[in-house]
Scaffold this motif. Structure first.
Motif, PDB file in Angstrom:
ATOM      1  N   SER A  88       0.858  -1.175   0.000  1.00 40.35           N
ATOM      2  CA  SER A  88       0.000   0.000   0.000  1.00 40.35           C
ATOM      3  C   SER A  88       0.896   1.226   0.000  1.00 40.35           C
ATOM      4  O   SER A  88       1.971   1.216   0.622  1.00 40.35           O
ATOM      5  N   LEU A  89       0.461   2.272  -0.665  1.00 39.60           N
ATOM      6  CA  LEU A  89       1.265   3.491  -0.673  1.00 39.60           C
ATOM      7  C   LEU A  89       1.387   4.099   0.712  1.00 39.60           C
ATOM      8  O   LEU A  89       2.301   4.884   0.973  1.00 39.60           O
ATOM      9  N   GLU A  90       0.482   3.738   1.615  1.00 44.53           N
ATOM     10  CA  GLU A  90       0.549   4.262   2.978  1.00 44.53           C
ATOM     11  C   GLU A  90       1.408   3.392   3.888  1.00 44.53           C
ATOM     12  O   GLU A  90       1.592   3.720   5.064  1.00 44.53           O
ATOM     13  N   ASP A  91       1.921   2.296   3.381  1.00 43.18           N
ATOM     14  CA  ASP A  91       2.801   1.444   4.192  1.00 43.18           C
ATOM     15  C   ASP A  91       4.087   2.183   4.528  1.00 43.18           C
ATOM     16  O   ASP A  91       4.660   2.876   3.677  1.00 43.18           O
ATOM     17  N   PRO A  92       4.588   2.034   5.762  1.00 46.32           N
ATOM     18  CA  PRO A  92       5.935   2.534   6.040  1.00 46.32           C
ATOM     19  C   PRO A  92       6.957   1.673   5.312  1.00 46.32           C
ATOM     20  O   PRO A  92       6.752   0.472   5.114  1.00 46.32           O
ATOM     21  N   LEU A  93       8.041   2.283   4.907  1.00 46.13           N
ATOM     22  CA  LEU A  93       9.084   1.553   4.193  1.00 46.13           C
ATOM     23  C   LEU A  93       9.558   0.355   5.001  1.00 46.13           C
ATOM     24  O   LEU A  93       9.865  -0.705   4.445  1.00 46.13           O
ATOM     25  N   GLU A  94       9.619   0.504   6.318  1.00 44.64           N
ATOM     26  CA  GLU A  94      10.132  -0.552   7.202  1.00 44.64           C
ATOM     27  C   GLU A  94       9.377  -1.865   7.034  1.00 44.64           C
ATOM     28  O   GLU A  94       9.942  -2.944   7.213  1.00 44.64           O
ATOM     29  N   LYS A  95       8.103  -1.789   6.661  1.00 41.25           N
ATOM     30  CA  LYS A  95       7.288  -2.994   6.513  1.00 41.25           C
ATOM     31  C   LYS A  95       7.840  -3.903   5.422  1.00 41.25           C
ATOM     32  O   LYS A  95       7.730  -5.133   5.517  1.00 41.25           O
ATOM     33  N   HIS A  96       8.416  -3.329   4.380  1.00 39.18           N
ATOM     34  CA  HIS A  96       8.881  -4.111   3.234  1.00 39.18           C
ATOM     35  C   HIS A  96      10.399  -4.104   3.073  1.00 39.18           C
ATOM     36  O   HIS A  96      10.951  -5.009   2.448  1.00 39.18           O
ATOM     37  N   LEU A  97      11.049  -3.071   3.609  1.00 44.77           N
ATOM     38  CA  LEU A  97      12.505  -2.950   3.484  1.00 44.77           C
ATOM     39  C   LEU A  97      13.057  -2.571   4.854  1.00 44.77           C
ATOM     40  O   LEU A  97      13.357  -1.403   5.125  1.00 44.77           O
ATOM     41  N   PRO A  98      13.165  -3.535   5.743  1.00 42.03           N
ATOM     42  CA  PRO A  98      13.582  -3.215   7.118  1.00 42.03           C
ATOM     43  C   PRO A  98      15.062  -2.856   7.201  1.00 42.03           C
ATOM     44  O   PRO A  98      15.857  -3.189   6.329  1.00 42.03           O
ATOM     45  N   GLY A  99      15.374  -2.132   8.277  1.00 36.75           N
ATOM     46  CA  GLY A  99      16.772  -1.887   8.601  1.00 36.75           C
ATOM     47  C   GLY A  99      17.367  -0.612   8.065  1.00 36.75           C
ATOM     48  O   GLY A  99      18.553  -0.363   8.257  1.00 36.75           O
ATOM     49  N   THR A 100      16.564   0.243   7.399  1.00 36.04           N
ATOM     50  CA  THR A 100      17.111   1.514   6.936  1.00 36.04           C
ATOM     51  C   THR A 100      16.881   2.575   8.007  1.00 36.04           C
ATOM     52  O   THR A 100      16.069   2.396   8.915  1.00 36.04           O
ATOM     53  N   SER A 101      17.553   3.699   7.877  1.00 35.47           N
ATOM     54  CA  SER A 101      17.367   4.797   8.833  1.00 35.47           C
ATOM     55  C   SER A 101      16.213   5.702   8.432  1.00 35.47           C
ATOM     56  O   SER A 101      16.030   6.765   9.024  1.00 35.47           O
ATOM     57  N   ALA A 102      15.430   5.280   7.437  1.00 30.86           N
ATOM     58  CA  ALA A 102      14.272   6.061   6.996  1.00 30.86           C
ATOM     59  C   ALA A 102      13.020   5.197   6.974  1.00 30.86           C
ATOM     60  O   ALA A 102      12.099   5.433   6.188  1.00 30.86           O
ATOM     61  N   GLY A 103      12.969   4.201   7.856  1.00 34.93           N
ATOM     62  CA  GLY A 103      11.892   3.218   7.812  1.00 34.93           C
ATOM     63  C   GLY A 103      10.517   3.755   8.097  1.00 34.93           C
ATOM     64  O   GLY A 103       9.516   3.151   7.716  1.00 34.93           O
ATOM     65  N   GLU A 104      10.404   4.908   8.792  1.00 35.19           N
ATOM     66  CA  GLU A 104       9.089   5.461   9.102  1.00 35.19           C
ATOM     67  C   GLU A 104       8.446   6.164   7.908  1.00 35.19           C
ATOM     68  O   GLU A 104       7.244   6.409   7.913  1.00 35.19           O
ATOM     69  N   ALA A 105       9.224   6.503   6.927  1.00 34.12           N
ATOM     70  CA  ALA A 105       8.676   7.173   5.735  1.00 34.12           C
ATOM     71  C   ALA A 105       7.724   6.242   5.002  1.00 34.12           C
ATOM     72  O   ALA A 105       8.008   5.049   4.844  1.00 34.12           O
ATOM     73  N   THR A 106       6.590   6.771   4.563  1.00 33.70           N
ATOM     74  CA  THR A 106       5.676   5.941   3.784  1.00 33.70           C
ATOM     75  C   THR A 106       6.131   5.901   2.331  1.00 33.70           C
ATOM     76  O   THR A 106       6.881   6.769   1.859  1.00 33.70           O
ATOM     77  N   ILE A 107       5.639   4.915   1.621  1.00 34.90           N
ATOM     78  CA  ILE A 107       5.997   4.786   0.211  1.00 34.90           C
ATOM     79  C   ILE A 107       5.465   5.972  -0.581  1.00 34.90           C
ATOM     80  O   ILE A 107       6.148   6.495  -1.475  1.00 34.90           O
ATOM     81  N   ALA A 108       4.268   6.442  -0.243  1.00 37.65           N
ATOM     82  CA  ALA A 108       3.719   7.614  -0.922  1.00 37.65           C
ATOM     83  C   ALA A 108       4.600   8.834  -0.688  1.00 37.65           C
ATOM     84  O   ALA A 108       4.827   9.643  -1.609  1.00 37.65           O
ATOM     85  N   GLN A 109       5.093   9.013   0.542  1.00 36.13           N
ATOM     86  CA  GLN A 109       5.964  10.143   0.833  1.00 36.13           C
ATOM     87  C   GLN A 109       7.259  10.074   0.022  1.00 36.13           C
ATOM     88  O   GLN A 109       7.747  11.094  -0.479  1.00 36.13           O
ATOM     89  N   LEU A 110       7.818   8.887  -0.110  1.00 35.14           N
ATOM     90  CA  LEU A 110       9.033   8.747  -0.910  1.00 35.14           C
ATOM     91  C   LEU A 110       8.762   9.073  -2.373  1.00 35.14           C
ATOM     92  O   LEU A 110       9.551   9.752  -3.032  1.00 35.14           O
ATOM     93  N   LEU A 111       7.633   8.615  -2.898  1.00 28.53           N
ATOM     94  CA  LEU A 111       7.283   8.899  -4.293  1.00 28.53           C
ATOM     95  C   LEU A 111       7.097  10.391  -4.532  1.00 28.53           C
ATOM     96  O   LEU A 111       7.466  10.913  -5.583  1.00 28.53           O
ATOM     97  N   ALA A 112       6.518  11.097  -3.557  1.00 21.52           N
ATOM     98  CA  ALA A 112       6.176  12.514  -3.723  1.00 21.52           C
ATOM     99  C   ALA A 112       7.217  13.450  -3.132  1.00 21.52           C
ATOM    100  O   ALA A 112       7.010  14.662  -3.112  1.00 21.52           O
ATOM    101  N   HIS A 113       8.337  12.923  -2.642  1.00 20.61           N
ATOM    102  CA  HIS A 113       9.403  13.739  -2.035  1.00 20.61           C
ATOM    103  C   HIS A 113       8.902  14.510  -0.814  1.00 20.61           C
ATOM    104  O   HIS A 113       9.250  15.669  -0.601  1.00 20.61           O
ATOM    105  N   THR A 114       8.085  13.877   0.007  1.00 19.84           N
ATOM    106  CA  THR A 114       7.620  14.515   1.240  1.00 19.84           C
ATOM    107  C   THR A 114       8.050  13.724   2.478  1.00 19.84           C
ATOM    108  O   THR A 114       7.517  13.936   3.557  1.00 19.84           O
TER     109      THR A 114
END
Length: 466
Positions: A88-114
């Motif tokens: 889901s675009l509202e999923d936090p990155l951590e749900k699918h790609l764990p272990g990064t320092s930006a895991g709280e960012a949602t996929i939609a936020q990454l797509l839209a640069h927010t």
């Protein structure tokens, strides 16, 4: 009767105006070479080039590096995963790609640069140094990649799209470039687009700001940053990509999904107002000369690229140059679109009656009133309706049928809201309910359940006022 090819063919005066525009851009911007293409009605209707690559004017098959237009390709891969139900675009990155320092960012936020991530990767200038200096995501992000609270502001981020490329690799269990080729490039016939240059291709140059001399720019493999800017392409391939971003292609993404990508998801920064009107999901959104343009620009040392699409005019332009700076390719792309759209306005589709009409829906057409504001309901294709204000500004929307006497809003204030035809005990429609707003056949119809009720005295003149 004219054929589609005849309708799309450009007039000689338009073709000369296009050539003049790129000639001025190349001469004034001092670009070693500049090539462009214009698309109308789903096909390339003009190409042009100035000066040479390998001793001849570059044709539509000569590769240039396209920089951040790569981000739009990466966004398409992410949207495919969404449409498949993998995320889901509202999923936090951590749900699918764990272990990064930006895991709280949602996929939609990454797509839209927010997501609040930094614009660039720490360390040496990543565009002019080998990707081997950044072998892991931690090297791309650095120790503290978050500069702003997530979801609060637009802040363009190259590392953000590196994370999206890594997300694609994690869910597909294949390298990003292999997934891109199989799922996007091959189905769309973009055979001259890829992560590495294949001859013929233009060399990248820096042009001295105060002298007419040049310096070759290094060409580096971006490594982990590839999903943010690695690709090479041609005007021919990007013209095909523009058609896809306008109309969709069910082999890759539906028309509804590419329309979602084109919809602004983030406003521009105040200092960047001249650059556009916002950012969608992997696509820039601009207003230029009263025209809404979507697409993306790109740059890497030695190369400039732009893809501009006016969906409402069904015109797109591609501009590629092999210089680090000097040519405003976004301006040139917008101007090429404007030349065609203004000199040769889009010929509308011929009016045709609907293939069939539901009598129950037909009975609802005509004037309706929200309080004292007049609206008109019209039938559209496939059982849909539109609601538009009559003679005054107001909220308008199209609706698609989702059931018997029920529609869902497609745009504007009523996007996602429910329009319902409400029937009384005798089966006749008493009113329309649009997201709790009551629309009646006459202003404040006393026979309808108007919230707050209708005064029993009815409408009156000034003399009756007590």
């Amino acid at each position: 009767m004219t054929t589609p090819q005849e309708e799309n063919a450009l007039l000689p005066a338009t073709r000369r105006a296009l050539l003049h525009r790129i000639a001025v851009a190349q001469a004034e911007g001092r670009a070693p070479s500049l090539t462009a293409a214009v698309v109308r009605g789903g096909e390339t209707v003009w190409t042009g080039a100035r000066t040479s690559v390998d001793g001849h004017a570059p044709d539509s098959g000569v590769q240039y590096r396209i920089g951040s237009i790569t981000k739009t390709f990466t966004a398409v891969l992410v949207m495919r995963l969404r449409d498949e139900g993998r995320l889901s675009l509202e999923d936090p990155l951590e749900k699918h790609l764990p272990g990064t320092s930006a895991g709280e960012a949602t996929i939609a936020q990454l797509l839209a640069h927010t997501a609040g991530l930094a614009a660039e990767s720490p360390g040496p200038w990543w565009e002019r140094t080998p990707g081997t200096l950044r072998p892991a995501l931690a090297d791309v992000l650095g120790e503290d990649p978050l500069l702003h609270p997530g979801g609060r502001r637009f802040h363009y981020s190259n590392p953000g799209y590196t994370l999206l490329g890594a997300l694609v690799e994690e869910l597909r269990q294949e390298p990003w470039e292999r997934v891109l080729r199989r799922e996007v490039l091959e189905p769309l016939g973009l055979h001259r687009t890829g992560p590495d240059p294949v001859a013929p291709h233009a060399g990248g140059w820096a042009v001295h700001p105060w002298a007419d001399v040049m310096l070759p720019e290094p060409v580096e493999d971006l490594g982990r940053m590839a999903a943010a800017g690695q690709l090479w392409s041609t005007t021919a391939d990007l013209a095909r990509f523009a058609v896809f971003l306008t109309r969709g292609d069910d082999r890759v993404l539906s028309a509804d999904s590419v329309a979602e990508m084109r919809t602004p998801a983030a406003p521009p920064e105040p200092g960047d107002l001249a650059a556009g009107a916002g950012y969608g999901l992997g696509m820039q959104v601009q207003h230029w000369g009263g025209r809404r343009l979507v697409g993306h620009s790109g740059s890497l040392p030695g190369y400039l690229a732009n893809l501009s699409i006016a969906v409402e005019d069904d015109v797109a332009a591609v501009v590629l140059a092999n210089c680090t700076s000097g040519v405003s390719v976004s301006t040139v792309g917008a101007d090429l679109v404007g030349i065609v759209a203004e000199a040769e306005p889009r010929i509308p589709e011929p009016w045709r009656p609907l293939p069939e009409a539901d009598p129950a829906v037909l009975a609802l057409t005509g004037p309706w009133y929200w309080g004292t504001s007049a609206f008109v309901l019209r039938m559209t294709a496939e059982g849909g309706v539109s609601v538009d204000p009559m003679g005054a500004p107001g909220r308008r929307s199209r609706f698609r049928a989702v059931g018997d006497g029920v529609w869902a809003g497609l745009e504007g204030y009523y996007a996602g809201e429910t329009l319902r035809a409400v029937r009384g005990p005798d089966g006749t429609v008493t009113h329309l309910d649009l997201g709790s707003f009551v629309f009646t056949r006459t202003p404040y119809d006393p026979a309808a359940p108007v919230p707050g009720g209708v005064d029993e005295g009815g409408w009156r003149g000034l003399a009756q006022d007590a």
